[in-house]
Design a protein around this motif. Structure first.
Motif, short mmCIF file in Angstrom:
data_model
loop_
_atom_site.label_atom_id
_atom_site.label_comp_id
_atom_site.label_asym_id
_atom_site.label_seq_id
_atom_site.Cartn_x
_atom_site.Cartn_y
_atom_site.Cartn_z
N HIS A 78 0.84 -1.20 0.00
CA HIS A 78 0.00 0.00 0.00
C HIS A 78 0.87 1.25 0.00
O HIS A 78 0.56 2.24 -0.66
N LEU A 79 1.96 1.20 0.74
CA LEU A 79 2.89 2.34 0.75
C LEU A 79 3.52 2.51 -0.63
O LEU A 79 3.72 3.64 -1.11
N LEU A 80 3.84 1.38 -1.27
CA LEU A 80 4.42 1.45 -2.61
C LEU A 80 3.43 2.08 -3.59
O LEU A 80 3.80 2.92 -4.42
N SER A 81 2.18 1.68 -3.49
CA SER A 81 1.15 2.27 -4.38
C SER A 81 0.99 3.75 -4.11
O SER A 81 0.85 4.56 -5.04
N ASP A 82 1.02 4.13 -2.83
CA ASP A 82 0.92 5.55 -2.47
C ASP A 82 2.11 6.33 -3.05
O ASP A 82 1.95 7.42 -3.61
N THR A 83 3.29 5.73 -2.92
CA THR A 83 4.50 6.36 -3.48
C THR A 83 4.38 6.55 -4.98
O THR A 83 4.69 7.62 -5.53
N TYR A 84 3.90 5.51 -5.66
CA TYR A 84 3.81 5.61 -7.12
C TYR A 84 2.78 6.66 -7.53
O TYR A 84 2.94 7.32 -8.57
#
Ligand code: MG
Length: 162
Positions: A78-84
């Protein structure tokens, strides 16, 4: 941003009992898992730092502090998706990502395709844009049997064509 941008990321976490082992969002059955304030997904964390580096957005500790209870046990994908999402807001898209995972155990080769698919899905990309490699520590003495996994990641971001 109108020119290609590169970024690097690095992370390492200790393997301990009674924790899940998640790499790039893929659950791997193993007797140990990665210790961390979040779910400890070391590959997701390396990717996040590489993306943030390429986009000039700082680092994972600034955006998702490990002393913030909101991120306790959080799903790092979820953090990766937020970052992207932050990356694409700057008119950048993934060109490609290349990662190396360093682990004495477990053997990770059988999970290569699943990890690549999971990451490329999170980054709204094709599997061919993501590469994951595995290394075991060799001739490093105590490090060879040390319970940890480290991830090194490089990404290329390109200006979005719209
Ligand atoms: Mg981490």
């Amino acid at each position: 941003m109108s020119t290609p941008r590169v970024g690097i990321g690095f992370d390492s976490h200790r393997l301990v009992p009674d924790r899940p082992l998640l790499l790039g969002g893929v659950r791997i059955e193993y007797e140990l898992g990665l210790l961390g304030h979040s779910d400890g997904d070391v590959l997701a964390h390396g990717l996040i730092d590489a993306l943030l580096g390429a986009a000039g957005l700082g680092d994972i500790g600034e955006l998702y502090p490990d002393d913030d209870s909101r991120f306790e046990g959080t799903d790092s994908m979820h953090l990766l998706s937020d970052t992207y999402g932050r990356v694409t807001a700057l008119n950048l898209r993934l060109g490609n990502a290349d990662a190396t995972l360093l682990a004495g155990a477990p053997r990770l080769g059988p999970f290569r395709d699943a990890i690549r698919d999971s990451i490329s899905t999170a980054l709204h990309s094709e599997p061919g844009q993501v590469n994951v490699k595995f290394k075991t520590p060799e001739a490093l003495g105590a490090l060879e049997s040390a319970p940890f996994i480290a991830a090194q990641v490089i990404v290329l971001l390109e200006p979005a064509k719209d």
